[in-house]
Write a protein that holds these residues in place. Sequence first.
Motif, PDB file in Angstrom:
ATOM      1  N   THR A   1      48.568  34.391  46.545  1.00 46.12           N
ATOM      2  CA  THR A   1      48.692  33.314  47.538  1.00 46.12           C
ATOM      3  C   THR A   1      49.692  32.235  47.178  1.00 46.12           C
ATOM      4  N   ASP A   2      50.285  32.298  45.983  1.00 45.74           N
ATOM      5  CA  ASP A   2      51.348  31.323  45.745  1.00 45.74           C
ATOM      6  C   ASP A   2      52.598  31.711  46.522  1.00 45.74           C
TER       7      ASP A   2
ATOM      8  N   THR B   1      63.786  26.299  54.279  1.00 47.56           N
ATOM      9  CA  THR B   1      63.681  25.323  53.195  1.00 47.56           C
ATOM     10  C   THR B   1      63.270  25.960  51.874  1.00 47.56           C
ATOM     11  N   VAL B   2      62.964  27.260  51.913  1.00 48.97           N
ATOM     12  CA  VAL B   2      62.607  27.932  50.653  1.00 48.97           C
ATOM     13  C   VAL B   2      63.692  28.945  50.325  1.00 48.97           C
ATOM     14  N   PRO B   3      63.942  29.159  49.049  1.00 43.62           N
ATOM     15  CA  PRO B   3      65.027  30.066  48.682  1.00 43.62           C
ATOM     16  C   PRO B   3      64.691  31.541  48.889  1.00 43.62           C
ATOM     17  N   GLU B   4      63.393  31.880  48.975  1.00 44.83           N
ATOM     18  CA  GLU B   4      63.007  33.281  49.037  1.00 44.83           C
ATOM     19  C   GLU B   4      63.230  33.870  50.426  1.00 44.83           C
TER      20      GLU B   4
ATOM     21  N   ARG C   1      58.661  35.756  50.075  1.00 42.60           N
ATOM     22  CA  ARG C   1      57.492  35.004  50.494  1.00 42.60           C
ATOM     23  C   ARG C   1      56.918  35.672  51.737  1.00 42.60           C
TER      24      ARG C   1
ATOM     25  N   ILE D   1      57.071  23.520  53.046  1.00 38.51           N
ATOM     26  CA  ILE D   1      57.376  23.963  51.681  1.00 38.51           C
ATOM     27  C   ILE D   1      58.882  23.931  51.460  1.00 38.51           C
ATOM     28  N   GLY D   2      59.283  23.309  50.376  1.00 33.93           N
ATOM     29  CA  GLY D   2      60.698  23.245  50.064  1.00 33.93           C
ATOM     30  C   GLY D   2      61.405  22.111  50.762  1.00 33.93           C
ATOM     31  N   TYR D   3      60.667  21.355  51.563  1.00 28.97           N
ATOM     32  CA  TYR D   3      61.319  20.321  52.363  1.00 28.97           C
ATOM     33  C   TYR D   3      60.656  18.961  52.137  1.00 28.97           C
TER      34      TYR D   3
ATOM     35  N   GLU E   1      55.827  24.279  42.775  1.00 20.51           N
ATOM     36  CA  GLU E   1      56.426  25.302  41.923  1.00 20.51           C
ATOM     37  C   GLU E   1      57.924  25.422  42.180  1.00 20.51           C
ATOM     38  N   LEU E   2      58.304  25.315  43.458  1.00 24.61           N
ATOM     39  CA  LEU E   2      59.734  25.379  43.783  1.00 24.61           C
ATOM     40  C   LEU E   2      60.492  24.237  43.115  1.00 24.61           C
TER      41      LEU E   2
ATOM     42  N   LYS F   1      60.854  24.977  39.511  1.00 23.30           N
ATOM     43  CA  LYS F   1      61.867  26.003  39.274  1.00 23.30           C
ATOM     44  C   LYS F   1      63.258  25.393  39.317  1.00 23.30           C
TER      45      LYS F   1
ATOM     46  N   HIS G   1      51.414  32.978  52.556  1.00 25.39           N
ATOM     47  CA  HIS G   1      50.967  31.753  53.233  1.00 25.39           C
ATOM     48  C   HIS G   1      50.299  32.043  54.570  1.00 25.39           C
TER      49      HIS G   1
ATOM     50  N   ASN H   1      49.772  25.800  49.661  1.00 25.32           N
ATOM     51  CA  ASN H   1      51.075  25.424  50.200  1.00 25.32           C
ATOM     52  C   ASN H   1      51.700  24.321  49.356  1.00 25.32           C
TER      53      ASN H   1
ATOM     54  N   SER I   1      52.835  25.659  46.099  1.00 21.48           N
ATOM     55  CA  SER I   1      54.072  26.429  46.248  1.00 21.48           C
ATOM     56  C   SER I   1      55.291  25.524  46.223  1.00 21.48           C
TER      57      SER I   1
END
Lengths: 484, 467
Positions: A361-362, A302-305, A338, B24-26, B388-389, B392, A365, B382, B385
């Motif tokens: 920490t951003d 779910t995260v792009p990184e 990440r 995160i991101g979801y 921030e996503l 972005k 995790h 978390n 984060s």
Amino acid sequence: MRVLTFGWEFPPHISGGLGTACYGLTKALSKLGVEIIFVVPKLFGDEDVQIGKLISASEVPVRILRQVKTEYLENYSLENLSEPINLEFEKENYFEFDRFFEKVRKISINSPLIPYANPQTFDEYLRLLGIDKEQIQIKDKEFLVYQSEGQTNFAKITHDDVRSFYEQVKFDFSGGYGQNLFQEVVNYALVAREIAKNEQFDVIHAHDWLTYLAGVEAKRISGKPLVVHVHATEFDRSGENINYTVYQIERYGMQNADIVITVSNWTRNIVINRYGIDPDRVFTVYNAVDHLPDYKKHFKKTVPEKIVTFLGRITFQKGPEYFIEAAKLVYDRCQDVRFVMAGSGDMYWRMIRLAASRRITDRFHFTGFLRGIDVIRLLDISDVYVMPSVSEPFGISPLEAMRFNVPVIISKQSGVAEVLKHALKVDFWDTHAIADYIYGLVKYKGMAQIFRKYAKQELEQLKWENSAKKVLWLYQKALADFKK
Amino acid sequence: MRAIIFYFQVHQPFRLKQYRFFEIGYDHYYYDDFANRSVMQKVAQKCYLPMNDLLLELIEKYPGKFKVSFSISGVAIDQFKLYAPEVLDSFKKLAQTGQVEFLDETYAHSLASLKSPREFERQVRMHNQLMRELFNYNPKVFRNTELIYSDDIAKMVYKLGYKAILTEGAKHVLGWRSPNFVYYSGVEPKLKLLLKNYQLSDDIAFRFSNRFWDQWPLTAEKYVAWLNAIDKKHEVINLFMDYETFGEHQWAETGIFDFMRALPEYVFKYTDFQFMTPSEAINTFQPVAPINVPNPISWADEARDLTAWLGNEMQNEAFDKIYSLEDKVYQIDDQQIWKDWLYLQTSDHFYYMCTKFFADGDVHMYFNPYKNPYDAFVNYMNVVSDFELRLKQKYTELGDLIANSPEQIKALIDKYQQEIKKLQQKLKELTQKTAGKSTSTRSKSTKTTRSKNAKTTRSRNTKAKGK
């Protein structure tokens, strides 16, 4: 061939690699026709019973002579809100300071089960509970005064009579790594005697130091040869600051064994050099991994990184701080990564602080301890797996990562480095090298692809079947030598 | 003439739910609705409603004589609206009596004053707007989050048009001087200062029910005796405390309500004190001296400093991180983002990460949803984060638009307008077709959403062109 096996963990109730390794090996042995009796401290009812006969040590009655001195420790909180707490202690008089301290721990900490806690962490615990170590006092040999949750508490010790009697008991094992660990280890050995009396078998196999006493007791009762299996030594877990009691139990087990199996040559050397065991009795049998044919990606990221993962107990042995330092180096150089540190342990809080002070920490995790599906989920979405262990007898976790097509970076100070040709190997302290490799695997597709390709081939060769064959051969050798 | 000023702080944060790495991101919803609702309703029952009733009763009993002041954080009001609207009504009732003053603070009960003047100003204005809407009241006195105050903050607050500010009567700032006078800021002489008398305030707020306190039990009689013992030259006694003191920190069973019910009568009968609002006090009394505060002070803990929120590595990291996102937030026009931006700034999140648990541990544990400061930190980061996503993503969308030349944008608008026309045409046809058939409603609804999407895209384009 019938083997009496002593283990401490059994899947799915495991806290590390030990349970997985015992299970994998035992299952493969049973496929080779070996009959297995597997003893664990506690059964939960959802274990795989196909491998043989499972015995829960908590269910075996043991006859013991008991001398009980009952002491009642009543908790006089100033608010009088809490219930009085009664604690029973055996045999000894608990008047020294340290013993008192033990009691306070028992009163205050419901579940402090962190394996291998160090003094620093323990202090931190006390602080969180609001107990000031300095303020614990003993008054008039009768009262114990301590601060808890902002209140001053008094605990009073009263004495009861001493009684002796025989008793048929069943020990209640936690099966974990709590503060009563030594008591549980001894109890487990008492149970082992009973089992050795009642069961028929040819060889005894004891996995890791927690079961060595049990193995030796079973050998003494039955007169059968003993194989001890060293999955880790105290030097791996604690570096040079070893727990001497654990070391003694380990050495006692190895000295009384007919065959010592180590999971790598790294460990074999430790056993020979640090424990003084005759090299002719020490054999290396590598661990393996259950092969999943053609695992398909199942979870969606779910995260792009890109995700770089550390998965394991957060303890000295696993080198978590080197992962954080390497992460910091990579973090400064590229944005699209990440980091995940999954697991718990006595260094967990310290690592959170370290990561915070490195200001990463951003994108760094902490997940805490992960179970079952979450482990799979994390490995599935990972792009790089790092195991910077300071001293790792074997290290099964990189193999599991490879199963999910994740390229791995492993420390040279590990057993698994002996069997993997196509893994990136670094010295655990060389954070720059770790950072370089992470950067390379994340940035250059080709590099990751090569490792994925060879990883598959290597995994094919690491089968439990091969390990089991060697163990079976060692059983036979033990029997033959024993008869001489 | 001497005065007692009662000031009560009303605040409840939006507590975060357990937010794991995998979310995160979801998952973009961060709040623990259940905890927030149950805490709010519990405190409403135990404190806000009964205490408001009591104050109303006293105000009616002593018309024009019994006065108190409040500041209610914007996030608390948001939660009143969601979970306990009756509390808001009862505050409105209090406002109508004219014997209650409302103060301004930051909307999010944030620490923005320490980091971003721009965000601070925005939140203060938001709060001011809210006070005017709800209570028809335009506050002229300010109180910053946790009574945090410094010379820099004085400048900002004065610039925003406030006449006075409340803060702590911290010993290390006052030295030999007494908090029982009106002071003024050393850097903004026209901004007056009201300083908390922490001795007399904490007697009520913290020590009231403590049976090991040598003055227990505290009665109105005794309290009045203490007031009388104060030097006759002293002018104002500032009693500042959390509103949750009444019924929540000190349970009803401790007699706190009875104490408050009796206090005004005793004050009127046996002392020369009267009750005043902060505004009345600053108009009545001459400020006696300037106060300089180069380093921020607060009303928290023994040291009266900021270390409850900012101090350890985790708090500093989290605090710097959230404010590093400010510039991006300001470029984005999205309601939900702005709301989260507010709620994530609430000071309580940083409070939960505090590791100095010894002397002040009690208060720190109050309604703390976390087992330890480390969990608080990990959870917060978390959430940040994910936030921030989202930023972005919005930012890139925006960047794409800005990158296009006006002609390109025009072409895009034309393209989308045609698309919309086409879709509308199709929609019409479909509606006509399905008018009789009930089975195909599903396809119809999908089409509608699609054309809606197209519309929003168009409106965004137009905006970008404007820039």
